[in-house]
Structure formats: structure tokens, C-alpha cells
Design an enzyme around this catalytic site. Structure first.
Site, short mmCIF file in Angstrom:
data_model
loop_
_atom_site.label_atom_id
_atom_site.label_comp_id
_atom_site.label_asym_id
_atom_site.label_seq_id
_atom_site.Cartn_x
_atom_site.Cartn_y
_atom_site.Cartn_z
N ASP A 172 -18.33 67.07 49.45
CA ASP A 172 -18.82 65.81 48.85
C ASP A 172 -18.59 64.61 49.75
OD1 ASP A 172 -16.09 65.55 48.68
OD2 ASP A 172 -16.00 65.35 46.50
N GLU B 48 -11.57 60.66 47.74
CA GLU B 48 -12.68 61.23 46.99
C GLU B 48 -13.81 60.21 46.83
OE1 GLU B 48 -12.52 64.29 46.57
OE2 GLU B 48 -10.78 65.04 45.49
N HIS C 27 -15.76 63.66 51.29
CA HIS C 27 -14.46 62.99 51.31
C HIS C 27 -13.71 63.30 52.61
CE1 HIS C 27 -12.92 66.89 49.52
NE2 HIS C 27 -11.93 66.63 50.36
N ASP D 285 -2.38 64.12 54.48
CA ASP D 285 -2.17 64.20 53.04
C ASP D 285 -1.19 65.31 52.67
OD1 ASP D 285 -3.92 66.33 53.67
OD2 ASP D 285 -5.67 65.19 53.00
#
EC number: 3.5.99.6
Length: 266
Positions: free
Chosen positions: A141, A148, A143, A72
Site C-alpha cells: 500500500d 501507513e 507505506h 521500526d
């Protein structure tokens, strides 16, 4: 899925680095047949990069015939910015090994047409057939890359809006100021990751324990994109003891016994 439950983050870095080196050396890459390696950024893989550099300096591996694709990149952050993922990768890894610059692939977060940039990236990956090993980390979380919660598990490389939780977590790299953290990023998709021959995810620290529980003991769920690893025929999760705090004791013991031979000599 394999789970490698180690003692601490240092062990995670050493085990994962040795695993990458074993895969590269067993592959015997050449210029015509390179080993294709997917790479992450962030604090978790720093120990892995440090160990890989040490192993390279010891003459035990070469990256001359390795092609890399990063997961990314922030949108709108100059490549020269100290917190861009371009800067991170060169400062922490590429500048210290013998990889050819033309074999380094990073998303361009400043491309005039980000959709075209994402298509180009997918096509470049496809031109090599597949990624042989994709290493990644995971967010609190769950991801993976910047996929996400609620991301499609069939997603491809695209632009994503970062959640407030992710921006708060990443603000530690921007002097604690969330307003300096970009709101968007380009990221490989969950489907892109699942296309790799092997996926290795590093999980360290108690803050990641719920994500690890979702990956190992939970069901496949787009709210925890790390759970998509359950769909992959060759996935491995390398974790430290604090990250296992939400797992059942019998789960950890099961994998510890199963992987005992592979955790020696750390």
C-alpha cells in the site's frame, strides 16, 4: 529521484549492497566521524544483507565505524522473540559483520513510556547530525517503515497502529495467524526519513507495482507515503522488473537509459 530498474530481486540486492559499500568507503569513517546508516527489516532487504556480508567477508568493507538506526519495531514483542526486529537484524546481519554493539540502535517496543522512547530515538539520531544513508523497503500500500496510508509527511518517530492489510501481509512470519501479529509498532516518521542525506528504497515483486507507480509517476500524496521521496533531493529507488509492471514503458526506458552506466556488471 533516481530509479534503477533491474531484472530481478537478486540484482536489486547486489546493486543496493554495492551502493552502500561505495558510500561507506568513500566516506572513510572513523570512530570520531562514523558513517550513519538507516536499516529496514522484512523479506526485501534480505538479499542486500546477504551480499553485504559476502562483501565484508571478502575484506572490501568494514562496519567498525558504522552506526546504525533501524526503522521500526513491534510493540509488546520480546526482543528475544524470533520475529522481533531485534532478532531479525542480529540473525540476518549484525552477527555476521564487525559492527560494534554500542553502535547498533534499535527501538525498544517494550519501553515503559513509548513516547519517551521515540523522543530518545530522535535525539540520538540528531546527536550524529544526520543519517548519511537510509535504506528502506515499501509495503503493497506504499507505506515506508510503518508510516501507513494517511500518515503525515512531516511525521517523526512515534507509535503507530498497523492496518489490517499490513498485519495480514506480516502474518506470513507468524505461521499465517494474524492474531499473533502485534497491532502496534514504533516507527521512524516520514520526516525522519526525509532528513537523511540520502534515501534508498528497495521495491521488488509485482505486488509492489502500484506503490512504485505512485512513487514515480503519481503526485505527492499522504495515502502513498512512498511518494514523499519526490520531496527528497537525493532519493534512489532500486526495483526489479515485476515491480515496474504499472509504470509506463517510456518511464522505465527513460530511467534505464539514464542509469545504463550504473547498472553494468551485475
Amino acid at each position: 529521484m533516481r530509479l534503477i530498474p533491474l531484472h530481478n530481486a537478486t540484482d536489486v540486492g547486489l546493486w543496493s549492497a554495492r551502493h552502500i559499500v561505495k558510500r561507506i568507503n568513500a566516506f572513510k569513517p572513523t570512530a570520531e566521524r562514523p558513517f550513519v546508516l538507516g536499516l529496514p527489516t522484512g523479506s526485501t532487504p534480505l538479499q542486500t544483507y546477504k551480499r553485504l556480508i559476502e562483501i565484508y567477508q571478502a575484506g572490501e568493507v568494514s562496519f567498525r565505524h558504522v552506526v546504525t538506526f533501524n526503522m521500526d519495531e513491534y510493540v509488546g514483542l520480546a526482543e528475544s522473540h524470533p520475529e522481533s526486529y531485534h532478532s531479525f537484524m542480529y540473525n540476518n546481519f549484525f552477527n555476521h559483520i564487525d559492527i560494534h554493539k554500542e553502535n547498533i540502535n534499535l527501538l525498544n517496543g517494550n519501553a515503559p513510556d513509548v513516547d519517551a522512547e521515540c523522543r530518545r530515538y530522535e535525539e540520538k539520531i540528531s546527536s550524529y547530525g544526520k543519517i548519511n544513508l537510509f535504506m528502506g523497503g515499501v509495503g503493497n500500500d506504499g507505506h515506508i517503515a510503518f508510516n501507513e496510508p494517511a500518515s503525515s509527511l512531516a511525521s517523526r518517530t512515534r507509535i503507530k497502529t498497523l492496518t489490517e492489510d499490513t498485519r495480514i501481509a506480516n502474518s506470513r512470519f507468524f505461521n499465517g495467524d494474524i492474531s499473533l501479529v502485534p497491532k502496534y509498532a514504533l516507527t521512524v516518521g516520514v520526516g525522519t526519513l526525509l532528513d537523511a542525506e540520502e534515501v534508498m528504497i528497495l521495491v521488488t515483486g509485482h505486488a509492489k507495482s502500484l506503490a512504485l507507480q505512485a512513487a514515480v509517476e503519481g503526485s505527492v500524496n499522504h495515502m502513498w507515503t512512498i511518494s514523499a521521496l519526490q520531496l527528497h533531493p537525493k532519493s534512489v529507488v532500486v526495483c526489479d522488473q515485476p515491480a515496474t509492471m504499472e509504470l509506463k514503458v517510456k518511464t522505465v526506458n527513460y530511467f534505464r537509459e539514464l542509469e545504463a552506466e550504473n547498472m553494468k556488471d551485475l
